[in-house]
Design an enzyme around this catalytic site. Structure first.
Site, PDB file in Angstrom:
ATOM      1  CG  ASN A   7      31.545  56.532  43.820  1.00 50.60           C
ATOM      2  OD1 ASN A   7      32.027  56.999  44.850  1.00 50.60           O
ATOM      3  ND2 ASN A   7      32.176  55.655  43.069  1.00 50.60           N
ATOM      4  NE  ARG A  92      32.788  52.731  46.115  1.00 52.17           N
ATOM      5  CZ  ARG A  92      33.993  52.986  45.660  1.00 52.17           C
ATOM      6  NH1 ARG A  92      34.188  53.999  44.842  1.00 52.17           N
ATOM      7  NH2 ARG A  92      34.991  52.227  45.982  1.00 52.17           N
ATOM      8  CG  HIS A 181      37.890  47.050  45.074  1.00 52.38           C
ATOM      9  ND1 HIS A 181      39.209  46.714  44.996  1.00 52.38           N
ATOM     10  CD2 HIS A 181      37.770  48.273  44.547  1.00 52.38           C
ATOM     11  CE1 HIS A 181      39.894  47.707  44.451  1.00 52.38           C
ATOM     12  NE2 HIS A 181      39.028  48.681  44.171  1.00 52.38           N
ATOM     13  CG  LEU A 210      43.247  42.006  38.505  1.00 53.67           C
ATOM     14  CD1 LEU A 210      43.920  41.054  37.523  1.00 53.67           C
ATOM     15  CD2 LEU A 210      44.047  42.117  39.795  1.00 53.67           C
ATOM     16  N   GLY A 211      41.883  46.785  38.659  1.00 53.56           N
ATOM     17  CA  GLY A 211      41.679  48.079  38.006  1.00 53.56           C
ATOM     18  C   GLY A 211      42.864  48.958  38.362  1.00 53.56           C
ATOM     19  CG  ASN A 212      44.295  53.543  38.904  1.00 50.29           C
ATOM     20  OD1 ASN A 212      45.471  53.218  38.742  1.00 50.29           O
ATOM     21  ND2 ASN A 212      43.939  54.748  39.297  1.00 50.29           N
ATOM     22  N   GLY A 213      42.830  50.743  41.181  1.00 49.96           N
ATOM     23  CA  GLY A 213      42.888  50.093  42.492  1.00 49.96           C
ATOM     24  C   GLY A 213      42.657  48.608  42.246  1.00 49.96           C
ATOM     25  NE  ARG A 242      45.156  53.195  46.949  1.00 50.18           N
ATOM     26  CZ  ARG A 242      43.951  52.865  46.481  1.00 50.18           C
ATOM     27  NH1 ARG A 242      43.699  51.643  46.038  1.00 50.18           N
ATOM     28  NH2 ARG A 242      42.979  53.761  46.476  1.00 50.18           N
ATOM     29  CG  ASP A 285      46.200  53.489  30.937  1.00 51.26           C
ATOM     30  OD1 ASP A 285      46.333  52.444  30.271  1.00 51.26           O
ATOM     31  OD2 ASP A 285      45.136  54.111  30.995  1.00 51.26           O
ATOM     32  NE  ARG A 287      44.142  52.036  28.306  1.00 50.34           N
ATOM     33  CZ  ARG A 287      42.983  52.556  28.622  1.00 50.34           C
ATOM     34  NH1 ARG A 287      41.969  52.416  27.793  1.00 50.34           N
ATOM     35  NH2 ARG A 287      42.795  53.215  29.733  1.00 50.34           N
ATOM     36  CD  GLU A 336      35.355  44.608  33.508  1.00 51.54           C
ATOM     37  OE1 GLU A 336      34.985  45.399  32.623  1.00 51.54           O
ATOM     38  OE2 GLU A 336      34.994  44.707  34.697  1.00 51.54           O
ATOM     39  CD  GLU A 387      32.976  48.749  42.015  1.00 53.37           C
ATOM     40  OE1 GLU A 387      33.561  49.216  41.020  1.00 53.37           O
ATOM     41  OE2 GLU A 387      33.440  48.810  43.156  1.00 53.37           O
TER      42      GLU A 387
HETATM   43  P1  ADP Z   1      39.356  52.257  38.902  1.00 53.83           P
HETATM   44  O1  ADP Z   1      37.854  52.029  38.970  1.00 53.83           O
HETATM   45  O2  ADP Z   1      40.118  51.618  40.022  1.00 53.83           O
HETATM   46  O3  ADP Z   1      39.745  53.678  38.668  1.00 53.83           O
HETATM   47  P2  ADP Z   1      39.216  50.725  36.445  1.00 53.83           P
HETATM   48  O4  ADP Z   1      38.663  49.425  36.912  1.00 53.83           O
HETATM   49  O5  ADP Z   1      38.323  51.610  35.666  1.00 53.83           O
HETATM   50  O6  ADP Z   1      39.895  51.511  37.635  1.00 53.83           O
HETATM   51  O7  ADP Z   1      40.531  50.416  35.596  1.00 53.83           O
HETATM   52  C1  ADP Z   1      41.233  51.437  34.967  1.00 53.83           C
HETATM   53  C2  ADP Z   1      42.526  50.878  34.399  1.00 53.83           C
HETATM   54  O8  ADP Z   1      42.228  49.797  33.495  1.00 53.83           O
HETATM   55  C3  ADP Z   1      43.278  51.882  33.541  1.00 53.83           C
HETATM   56  O9  ADP Z   1      44.154  52.653  34.328  1.00 53.83           O
HETATM   57  C4  ADP Z   1      44.061  50.986  32.595  1.00 53.83           C
HETATM   58  O10 ADP Z   1      45.305  50.661  33.197  1.00 53.83           O
HETATM   59  C5  ADP Z   1      43.247  49.717  32.522  1.00 53.83           C
HETATM   60  N1  ADP Z   1      42.628  49.515  31.197  1.00 53.83           N
HETATM   61  C6  ADP Z   1      41.443  49.979  30.767  1.00 53.83           C
HETATM   62  N2  ADP Z   1      41.221  49.567  29.485  1.00 53.83           N
HETATM   63  C7  ADP Z   1      42.313  48.845  29.107  1.00 53.83           C
HETATM   64  C8  ADP Z   1      42.705  48.165  27.916  1.00 53.83           C
HETATM   65  N3  ADP Z   1      41.927  48.145  26.836  1.00 53.83           N
HETATM   66  N4  ADP Z   1      43.900  47.533  27.916  1.00 53.83           N
HETATM   67  C9  ADP Z   1      44.697  47.542  29.001  1.00 53.83           C
HETATM   68  N5  ADP Z   1      44.372  48.163  30.155  1.00 53.83           N
HETATM   69  C10 ADP Z   1      43.208  48.807  30.222  1.00 53.83           C
END
Ligand code: ADP
Length: 400
Positions: A7, A92, A181, A210-213, A242, A285, A287, A336, A387
């Site tokens: 990637n 990717r 995605h 539901l990640g950063n993206g 975003r 983030d 957290r 997750e 992925e």
């Molecule tokens: P990407 O692949 O889009 O960069 P990820 O799917 O890895 O993103 O998600 C990253 C985000 O997940 C982090 O910025 C954070 O906000 C969130 N995250 C990761 N672990 C936790 C956790 N234990 N509790 C809450 N949020 C979390």
């Protein structure tokens, strides 16, 4: 077969070696700051040898790949004896435009076609191509496969993917919704069907990546019929940095007020917005945002509420689009792991007949679990995405 999954970003390169027979990761790592100074992080996962990080000059992607191949074949840290033990490389690729509806073996024609759609993803596709060419130079006899982030969404009907703008803008420039995605949405929607002992063709599934993206997709009977990202990954949900959906007139208005141009505004919308922007620059983030919210920070509270509200609206829209929903899956970093953000979403799904066991939600992090109760009308799951494994499997299927 051992598959090397690559990637490649503009200044970074993530890699994994996956044995497709067992689905086990043998080694993984990351090259960073390529072309600036450089570092490589490498982990032999098979032997649990721990992470090694080394700062070293990485002038270009070819050097990065050669460092990765050296680490993989090293007598001490390696997981293979020589490169012939890698059966294929899966790359990717962010944007496949309308040309690619599935993964393909890389040929000179494929490279030309990826280059042709590069203006749709000017930051990503050229970097992805650099990764392919660097691998081809160092592993000339190993087959390469391109796996596209957009491909799974190519089954969307025209009413879902067309923007209501003059037709010529679509026919001349291919301006439409593509979605991203796709590898994750495809993986989660097909794997959850297996868990339920069903065929994906029997289910209406909403996947919330539901990640950063972040993006949501509506997968009806195994095919994607809608997804929240558009021409670029900026559309749809509120994300880490975003904005997601907004009135396009905002672009000119901000440009005027901030004395910048469209590119300047897009940089704000891509990099300084989302929950980062809503929380007044506190953090992207989740957290950090929950901690601040619990300490009484109103901006952090609003950021989380607005983020969840947008997800709730998309789930409602996609349940309507499919005239029902059987399964909802939460995946990626937030989906997750973030029990509290999930709760902000599911507390508004009662109208669909969703019933959740709060105790199961509260104790589920990073593993497959059913959150819904036996009497829930819709089954709700946490399903970790993978992925890299999906790319490795696609690659194997094309070269076996
Ligand atoms: P990407 O692949 O889009 O960069 P990820 O799917 O890895 O993103 O998600 C990253 C985000 O997940 C982090 O910025 C954070 O906000 C969130 N995250 C990761 N672990 C936790 C956790 N234990 N509790 C809450 N949020 C979390």
């Amino acid at each position: 077969m051992n598959i090397l999954v690559i990637n490649c970003g503009s200044s970074s390169l993530k890699f994994q070696v996956i044995d497709t027979e067992t689905s086990n990761v043998l080694a993984k790592g990351l090259c960073e700051r390529i072309g600036i100074d450089g570092s490589i992080t490498y982990e032999n996962v098979r032997d649990k040898s721990g992470k090694i990080k080394e700062d070293t000059q990485i002038e270009d992607h070819k050097k990065a790949i050669s460092l990765v191949l050296d680490a993989l074949t090293d007598v001490k840290t390696g997981v293979i004896r020589n490169l012939s033990e890698i059966g294929a490389v899966g790359h990717r690729i962010v944007h496949g435009g309308e040309k690619f509806t599935k993964s393909v073996v890389v040929t000179p024609e494929v490279i030309a076609a990826i280059r042709e759609v590069s203006d749709l993803a000017p930051l990503h596709n050229p970097a992805n191509l650099t990764g392919i060419q660097a691998c081809q130079a160092l592993m000339p006899n190993t087959p390469m496969v391109a796996v596209f982030d957009t491909a799974f969404h190519q089954t969307m009907p025209e009413k879902a993917y067309r923007y209501a703008i003059p037709k010529r803008l679509y026919t001349d420039y291919k301006i439409r919704r593509y979605g991203f995605h796709g590898t994750s949405h495809a993986f989660v929607s097909s794997e959850i069907a297996k868990v339920l002992g069903k065929d994906a063709k029997e289910l209406k599934t909403i996947v919330c990546h539901l990640g950063n993206g972040a993006s949501v997709s509506a997968v009806e009977y195994g095919k994607c019929i809608d997804t929240s990202m558009g021409l670029t990954p900026l559309e749809g949900l509120i994300m880490g940095t975003r904005s997601g959906d907004l009135d396009p007139a905002v672009v000119e208005y901000i440009a005027g007020k901030e004395n910048t141009d469209a590119a300047g505004v897009l940089s704000i919308l891509n990099k300084e917005s989302g929950v980062l922007g809503l929380s007044d620059g506190l953090s992207s983030d989740f957290r950090d945002l929950w901690k601040a919210r619990e300490d009484g920070n109103q901006d952090a509270a609003l950021a989380l509420d607005a983020w969840a509200y947008r997800v709730v609206k998309y789930i409602g829209a996609y349940a309507a689009a499919m005239n029902g929903v059987d399964v909802i899956c939460f995946t990626a970093g937030v989906g997750e792991n973030d029990t509290k953000s999930r709760k902000l979403i599911y507390k508004n799904l009662g109208y669909l007949g969703v019933e959740i066991d709060d105790a199961v939600n509260d104790s589920t992090r990073g593993e497959i679990a059913e959150l819904s109760t036996p009497s829930s009308k819709v089954r709700v799951f946490v399903f970790p995405t993978n992925e890299e494994l999906a790319i490795a499997r696609e690659t194997y299927d094309l070269v076996k």
